[in-house]
Structure formats: structure tokens, C-alpha cells
Write a protein that holds these residues in place. Structure first.
Motif, PDB file in Angstrom:
ATOM      1  N   VAL A   1      39.871  36.377  36.827  1.00 60.29           N
ATOM      2  CA  VAL A   1      40.500  35.620  37.900  1.00 60.29           C
ATOM      3  C   VAL A   1      41.987  35.426  37.646  1.00 60.29           C
ATOM      4  CG1 VAL A   1      39.946  33.409  36.812  1.00 60.29           C
ATOM      5  CG2 VAL A   1      40.369  33.495  39.264  1.00 60.29           C
TER       6      VAL A   1
ATOM      7  N   SER B   1      43.987  38.192  39.083  1.00 60.08           N
ATOM      8  CA  SER B   1      43.647  38.581  40.453  1.00 60.08           C
ATOM      9  C   SER B   1      44.811  38.306  41.394  1.00 60.08           C
ATOM     10  CB  SER B   1      42.415  37.804  40.927  1.00 60.08           C
ATOM     11  OG  SER B   1      42.728  36.424  41.068  1.00 60.08           O
ATOM     12  N   GLU B   2      44.834  39.021  42.489  1.00 61.30           N
ATOM     13  CA  GLU B   2      45.884  38.816  43.486  1.00 61.30           C
ATOM     14  C   GLU B   2      45.860  37.394  44.036  1.00 61.30           C
ATOM     15  OE1 GLU B   2      47.297  40.645  47.840  1.00 61.30           O
ATOM     16  OE2 GLU B   2      45.663  41.576  46.709  1.00 61.30           O
TER      17      GLU B   2
ATOM     18  N   LYS C   1      46.897  35.003  40.560  1.00 63.11           N
ATOM     19  CA  LYS C   1      47.812  35.419  39.500  1.00 63.11           C
ATOM     20  C   LYS C   1      49.006  34.477  39.368  1.00 63.11           C
ATOM     21  CE  LYS C   1      50.408  39.362  37.683  1.00 63.11           C
ATOM     22  NZ  LYS C   1      51.556  38.528  37.299  1.00 63.11           N
TER      23      LYS C   1
ATOM     24  N   TYR D   1      34.589  35.715  40.785  1.00 56.74           N
ATOM     25  CA  TYR D   1      35.345  36.244  39.650  1.00 56.74           C
ATOM     26  C   TYR D   1      34.553  36.086  38.353  1.00 56.74           C
ATOM     27  CZ  TYR D   1      39.395  36.312  42.765  1.00 56.74           C
ATOM     28  OH  TYR D   1      40.261  36.580  43.803  1.00 56.74           O
TER      29      TYR D   1
END
Length: 305
Positions: free
Chosen positions: A160, A163-164, A167, A155
């Protein structure tokens, strides 16, 4: 010559308040008129716990306040008499103010001492307030989460925090906006302290050779018998501090664990433990951090009392 007046607000004391103050005056001789002398306000030092510098007013004007650099005073039959008049205002009767100590021949070095004493007192009062906030509020919020370092992705370019993968973690961290104490524990026995320290030292060496990469905290020469990796504190924005510890912060000068860069290949699992405090407790953070570090003896990081 310097003169130190300790001024007591008797009216405020009767109402349960403490506005006492010290006023340092520097003598300004007036050769043109021997019957008079002037004094310049050198310093105003709070003494009472509720004292404010703007509390003390010049005589005759309700909104005319005392400031360092003001000139006041005159001499009458060898006695300095205008000090009470100087502090009294139209709405502030003379009988409410009392000069309860006068020190003559007050030297400049003593002024420095008085300034330092005043500073120490002010800091002590701030710490007292912080302690009261801590006793009243305690820990506002607490949160723990694990990081399996072998799953950390790159990342360094993509964010980051949205991000999935992370998160949910960062959404929770961003809701913690107060001062925080945190520590990072090593989970499980799959990786030894020796392996961890060796990996960090190799990362440090390679970072110096390449000339980039984030900095690690101090690594102790003697490996400690502890399963706590690090203890830290932050005044605000704990999420940004965690970003650095994961190794994704764009500023290479920031110090942190940099987990992505050395712990991924080890398969290290760590648990971040965070305690959030009320904002008024910020001044206590260094002491709390030191005591937690003394108890947990982390593998890296310098802590002083």
C-alpha cells in the motif's frame, strides 16, 4: 556486615559538577590476620546528577576503576582508613575526596532499598532531561490527512505504501522518524457512534470465529459521546503504525483500527492527526498520550496514567 560510604568529589563541586556516589562494601573477615580485614564492593550507586560509575578510581592507577566484586581495605587500630586512598589516583589528590557519611551494619534489605532509590533517581533525571528537550524543542512536526474508508482497496498482497492511492501519504509519514502522538477523529455526521461500535464488534466476533484477522483495541461497553475514534503513540516508524490502522499489516497479532475490514461498508471518513517530537522526549509520550485521551475520550483504546 555492610558499610555504606557516601563519597563527595569536592574538586568537581568547586568546578560546578556533581559526581557524588554511594559505595556499598561487604565486610570479609580475614581470620588469618586479625589486624586486617577486607571489603568487597557490593554496589556503586550514583547520587550526583553527573555521576558515572567509572568516575571513581582505585589508588595508584589512573585507569584502574572501581567495579562491583572488587576487594579493598584493611583495618588499623579499629579504624577503616584506606577508603580515601582507594578512591584517589595519581592525578587525583586526596584532599579532593571526602567521605561525608558512613553507615555501619548496613543490611542486605537496605541495599535493595538503596538500589531502588538509585534507580528512581536515575529515571527522574532522564525524565528531567526529556522535559528540558520538550520545553526547548516542542513539537518538531505535525501532519493531518483524511481517509475515506469506502475508497480503501485490497492491499493485503500488493504494497500500500508505494501504491498510487497512498504513495504521497506514506512518503510524508516516512519522513517523520521521531516519536509521535496521534489521534483519529471521525469526520462528519453521516455515521453514528452506535454504527461504528456495532461494526467493530461484528468484526471482532467474525475474526474470532475464523481465527485470523488483525486485533482491535479495547472497545468500551458503554458508547462514549465523543467523535474521536482512537488516541495512540509510537516511538518510531509512524508509517508502519498507520499501515496497521488501515488494516494492511501482514502480522495479524498486531493491534490496530483495521479500517479496511469493517469501516469500508460504513462509508466512514476519519482524520489522522499526528504530532512528532524530538527523540529526547520519548519518555514523556505515555503521559502526553494519557492526557490527550482523557480530554478526547476516544471510542476505543485503553489508556492508563
Amino acid at each position: 556486615m555492610y558499610i555504606l560510604f557516601l563519597i563527595r568529589d569536592e574538586n568537581a563541586r568547586r568546578n560546578g559538577h556533581d559526581h557524588d556516589a554511594k559505595l556499598v562494601l561487604r565486610w570479609l573477615p580475614d581470620c588469618s590476620s586479625p589486624s586486617k580485614c577486607r571489603f568487597k564492593v557490593q554496589e556503586i550507586l550514583p547520587v550526583g546528577s553527573e555521576c558515572e560509575k567509572r568516575r571513581w578510581k582505585r589508588g595508584g592507577y589512573v585507569n584502574d576503576y572501581v567495579h562491583p566484586g572488587d576487594e579493598i581495605g584493611r583495618k588499623n587500630n579499629g579504624q577503616i582508613i584506606p577508603v580515601l586512598n582507594f578512591f584517589a589516583s595519581v592525578s587525583y589528590p586526596l584532599r579532593h575526596l571526602l567521605v561525608y557519611q558512613v553507615t555501619l551494619n548496613f543490611t542486605s534489605s537496605t541495599i535493595l532499598m538503596e538500589q531502588t532509590k538509585s534507580f528512581v533517581r536515575e529515571e527522574a533525571l532522564k525524565l528531567k532531561k526529556a522535559l528540558e528537550n520538550f520545553i526547548e524543542s516542542g513539537v518538531r512536526n505535525e501532519h493531518s490527512f483524511e481517509i475515506h474508508c469506502e475508497t480503501l482497496r485490497n492491499y493485503l498482497i500488493a504494497p500500500v505504501d508505494t501504491s498510487e492511492q497512498f504513495k504521497d501519504v506514506f512518503d510524508h509519514l516516512k519522513s517523520m522518524n521521531g516519536p509521535c502522538i496521534y489521534w483519529v477523529d471521525i469526520v462528519g455526521d453521516g455515521v453514528t457512534n452506535m454504527q461504528i461500535v456495532d461494526a467493530m464488534r461484528k468484526y471482532n466476533d467474525s475474526s474470532r470465529e475464523v481465527g485470523n484477522g488483525g486485533q482491535l483495541p479495547v472497545i468500551y461497553k458503554r458508547i462514549r459521546d465523543s467523535r474521536t475514534l482512537y488516541v495512540g503513540k509510537v516511538n518510531s516508524l509512524i508509517w508502519a503504525r498507520i499501515l496497521t490502522h488501515l488494516g494492511y499489516h501482514g502480522n495479524g497479532n498486531l493491534q490496530g483500527l483495521q479500517l479496511y475490514h469493517w469501516a469500508k461498508d460504513l462509508g466512514l471518513v476519519v482524520r489522522f492527526n499526528i504530532m512528532e517530537f524530538d527523540g529526547g522526549c520519548m519518555r514523556l509520550l505515555p503521559a502526553i498520550e494519557y492526557e490527550i485521551a482523557r480530554q478526547k475520550r476516544p471510542l476505543i483504546g485503553s489508556h492508563s496514567s
